[in-house]
Write a protein that holds these residues in place. Sequence first.
Motif, short mmCIF file in Angstrom:
data_model
loop_
_atom_site.label_atom_id
_atom_site.label_comp_id
_atom_site.label_asym_id
_atom_site.label_seq_id
_atom_site.Cartn_x
_atom_site.Cartn_y
_atom_site.Cartn_z
N PRO A 189 0.90 -1.18 0.00
CA PRO A 189 0.15 0.05 0.11
C PRO A 189 0.86 1.31 -0.17
O PRO A 189 1.81 1.34 0.79
CB PRO A 189 -0.83 -0.16 1.20
CG PRO A 189 -0.93 -1.63 1.45
CD PRO A 189 0.38 -2.25 0.96
N GLY A 190 0.34 2.26 -0.88
CA GLY A 190 1.35 3.45 -1.03
C GLY A 190 2.40 3.23 -2.02
O GLY A 190 2.70 4.31 -2.31
N SER A 191 2.60 2.14 -2.78
CA SER A 191 3.53 1.98 -3.81
C SER A 191 2.93 2.68 -5.05
O SER A 191 1.65 2.55 -5.46
CB SER A 191 3.87 0.72 -4.27
OG SER A 191 4.55 0.02 -3.15
N THR A 213 -0.81 1.47 -6.41
CA THR A 213 -1.39 2.49 -7.30
C THR A 213 -0.60 2.33 -8.81
O THR A 213 0.57 2.38 -8.59
CB THR A 213 -1.27 4.00 -7.13
OG1 THR A 213 -1.75 3.93 -5.73
CG2 THR A 213 -2.20 4.87 -7.85
N PRO A 242 -9.12 0.27 -7.14
CA PRO A 242 -9.37 1.70 -7.75
C PRO A 242 -8.89 1.69 -9.39
O PRO A 242 -7.91 0.75 -9.64
CB PRO A 242 -8.49 2.27 -7.03
CG PRO A 242 -7.68 1.50 -6.20
CD PRO A 242 -8.54 0.29 -5.97
N ARG A 243 -9.49 2.42 -10.27
CA ARG A 243 -9.03 2.54 -11.39
C ARG A 243 -7.55 2.82 -11.81
O ARG A 243 -7.14 3.59 -11.17
CB ARG A 243 -10.11 3.35 -12.53
CG ARG A 243 -11.24 2.89 -12.71
CD ARG A 243 -12.23 3.79 -13.09
NE ARG A 243 -11.69 4.77 -14.11
CZ ARG A 243 -12.30 5.23 -15.26
NH1 ARG A 243 -13.46 4.34 -15.67
NH2 ARG A 243 -11.67 5.80 -16.37
N ASP A 245 -4.51 4.41 -14.06
CA ASP A 245 -4.57 5.55 -15.22
C ASP A 245 -3.52 4.86 -16.35
O ASP A 245 -2.58 4.15 -16.03
CB ASP A 245 -3.77 6.78 -14.46
CG ASP A 245 -4.33 7.79 -14.47
OD1 ASP A 245 -5.78 7.63 -14.60
OD2 ASP A 245 -3.88 9.00 -14.37
N GLU B 33 -13.78 10.07 -9.08
CA GLU B 33 -13.83 8.92 -8.50
C GLU B 33 -13.85 8.76 -6.99
O GLU B 33 -13.26 9.53 -6.45
CB GLU B 33 -12.56 7.94 -9.04
CG GLU B 33 -12.67 7.44 -10.42
CD GLU B 33 -11.49 6.99 -10.98
OE1 GLU B 33 -10.56 6.51 -10.07
OE2 GLU B 33 -11.26 7.17 -12.17
N ASN B 35 -12.31 7.28 -4.69
CA ASN B 35 -11.33 6.31 -3.99
C ASN B 35 -11.10 6.33 -2.39
O ASN B 35 -11.17 7.54 -2.41
CB ASN B 35 -10.07 6.39 -4.98
CG ASN B 35 -10.05 5.94 -6.33
OD1 ASN B 35 -10.81 4.95 -6.60
ND2 ASN B 35 -9.44 6.62 -7.06
N ASP B 38 -6.18 7.27 1.09
CA ASP B 38 -4.79 6.47 1.58
C ASP B 38 -3.87 7.57 2.09
O ASP B 38 -3.23 8.23 1.30
CB ASP B 38 -4.30 5.74 0.39
CG ASP B 38 -3.35 4.90 0.57
OD1 ASP B 38 -2.86 5.06 1.70
OD2 ASP B 38 -2.99 4.19 -0.30
N PHE B 41 -0.07 6.87 0.95
CA PHE B 41 0.09 7.24 -0.64
C PHE B 41 0.42 8.72 -0.73
O PHE B 41 1.21 9.25 -1.25
CB PHE B 41 -1.16 6.45 -1.33
CG PHE B 41 -0.77 6.71 -2.77
CD1 PHE B 41 0.04 6.27 -3.63
CD2 PHE B 41 -1.68 7.75 -3.48
CE1 PHE B 41 0.17 6.51 -4.84
CE2 PHE B 41 -1.52 8.03 -4.98
CZ PHE B 41 -0.42 7.51 -5.48
N ASN B 92 -5.70 11.64 -7.17
CA ASN B 92 -6.13 10.44 -7.39
C ASN B 92 -7.54 10.21 -7.36
O ASN B 92 -8.15 9.06 -7.70
CB ASN B 92 -5.67 9.62 -6.20
CG ASN B 92 -5.19 8.08 -6.68
OD1 ASN B 92 -4.97 7.96 -7.93
ND2 ASN B 92 -5.29 7.06 -5.64
N ASP B 95 -10.64 12.96 -12.27
CA ASP B 95 -10.34 12.15 -13.36
C ASP B 95 -10.90 13.15 -14.67
O ASP B 95 -12.01 13.28 -14.84
CB ASP B 95 -10.99 11.07 -13.43
CG ASP B 95 -10.50 9.88 -14.56
OD1 ASP B 95 -9.35 10.06 -14.86
OD2 ASP B 95 -11.39 9.12 -15.03
#
Lengths: 439, 147
Positions: A189-191, A213, A242-243, A245, B33, B35, B38, B41, B92, B95
Amino acid sequence: MTVDISDTDIYPFVTVSGITENEALEFSKREIMLKAIYSEISSGTTLDEAFQNLRDLSDSSFNELVRPYITGNSSIKIVYDSFGSKTYEYSDWTSKIYHPMLSCFRDCHPVIDLKSPDTSFYVIEDRFSEEHPNNPFPHPPRFLICREVAVGPRKLLKQFDLSKRRYIGTTSMKAHLSFICANLGLVRPGSLVLDPYCGTMSIGLSCAAFGGTVIGGDLDIPCIRGKPERNIFHNFQDQHLPRPDLVIVDQTRSPFALRPIFDAIITDPPYGIREGCKTIGTKQTPTPQAESTAAPSDGMTFQPTVQHSLSSTLSELLNFASQTLVMGGRLVFWVPSTKSAPNTPPFHPSLTFISQATQPLNPRWSRKLITMEKVREHEDYFTNPGEDDPFADALNFREFYFDHQQKSGRELKKEAKRNKKLQKQRDISEKPGSSDEHS
Amino acid sequence: MKLLTHNLLQCIVPACRKHHYPLKVTASLLNVEENPFDAIFASRMLERLEYNILLEAYNSLRQDGQPELPPAVPEDGASNEVFLQSLFFAINCLDVVEGAMTCSSCGRIYPIHNSIPNMIVRAIEGEQPPQSIEKEQEDEEEEESEN
């Protein structure tokens, strides 16, 4: 934690020591090749010996290894499993395994619950050496009595199976291999992960499943866009991830800013066999006029592509990774290889080689999964052709494949045609001579 | 395309390399989105982003009611939950579905369609296009014409 991996290449059991139960649980969430982790209680070369050793356990060991799991209301299950054929028939299990096992539990009388037990005890029979007599590490057959600590994440393989995805392509990577790639890339997580040759995003899907991600790039516009009702986004949506990119890129002219940003670059570059090594270009030099009229205004234009050598694709990838990975970031990629190829790992001054694993594809060629880690600041590095090029082998791979591996029917036909032509020419040049003789 | 990706992209024309940055982003259709936030992140990305470029792009796309980004990274940026939440939304969640990115130096337009930007151009002036190494096909053509 120490792992005895001297014989793990083929041997299915690995001995691990100095690992806590919590570590084992964490480990079992990620290690896709793991079936389960067991804590060994006793062992022996026969089942009776193993039970005897369990009975002879000192009180302190018994109190530590067994008692906490069988006292009070805790429920258990006993499972007989084996590697190789089982010695005992199903009808004998109750009398030969379950009852002796229960009699070893001293003064405790645990509740038996076969559906959802608190603890599973395993009687494991290891007859690997009998099944594989030629292996270099013969073990005598043995019985292990142990407790199941954690179960491996193999349910992920079912959940992410290719057949369950809405959108796949001809070279979509199996879920198993993509999870191995994600593990080697240390995705967590976080990468932030990049796959510059993403195709249908098989690797990206596994990285997202581990909390990363993902950004995917590819040159193949129809592939990356998919169809309105089935495309890469749907695969992620179906797994509630999550989608990602997506970007249409030509890695030979990469649009990514060259500064350290990615935690991992994990990719399967095209080898030129099933997916072409392509770059944007045309066979003719375009006129300025043609260029202006052919500008891709709608973003759906099919781009003309030309062949690009695999060797330069790979050296570009190494330089790109050394520029865009953060310190400690990982580059994980596949390269094709042949049996005869030297086993030298690829070299780059700012990346250190971590590991390589070979997947045999057929008796003559295979592919290698190479892992490298960034340890120094970037410096450009290009090998001159012929000068200890780590990919010299890969450079000729396409030619090698098509020349020596399997001449396709079309090629054979072509060769036959050529031979026929030569024969004809020879006939024609011989004819005048032969007619002279007759006269 | 999210603004995190926008922060990584530059014009691919070599002549623009020195002042390739940033591409100006315009959008005709935006999507939000949902999401899950996080924090790890967001704080990790904070160190790696060009904040000014993100700020400029985000402010040009931001609609009413969406979180605001401060003009500079707060001193306690990496631990400031409110700031990280708006940063996460900016990089994030927002979009760009339909739109374009324009290079301020050469004026080249990179279209964005169905959330996917197209970062390839057919040919670049002053650069020899890569020549085909597919000789085989030419051979075949020759052969066919002979027949």
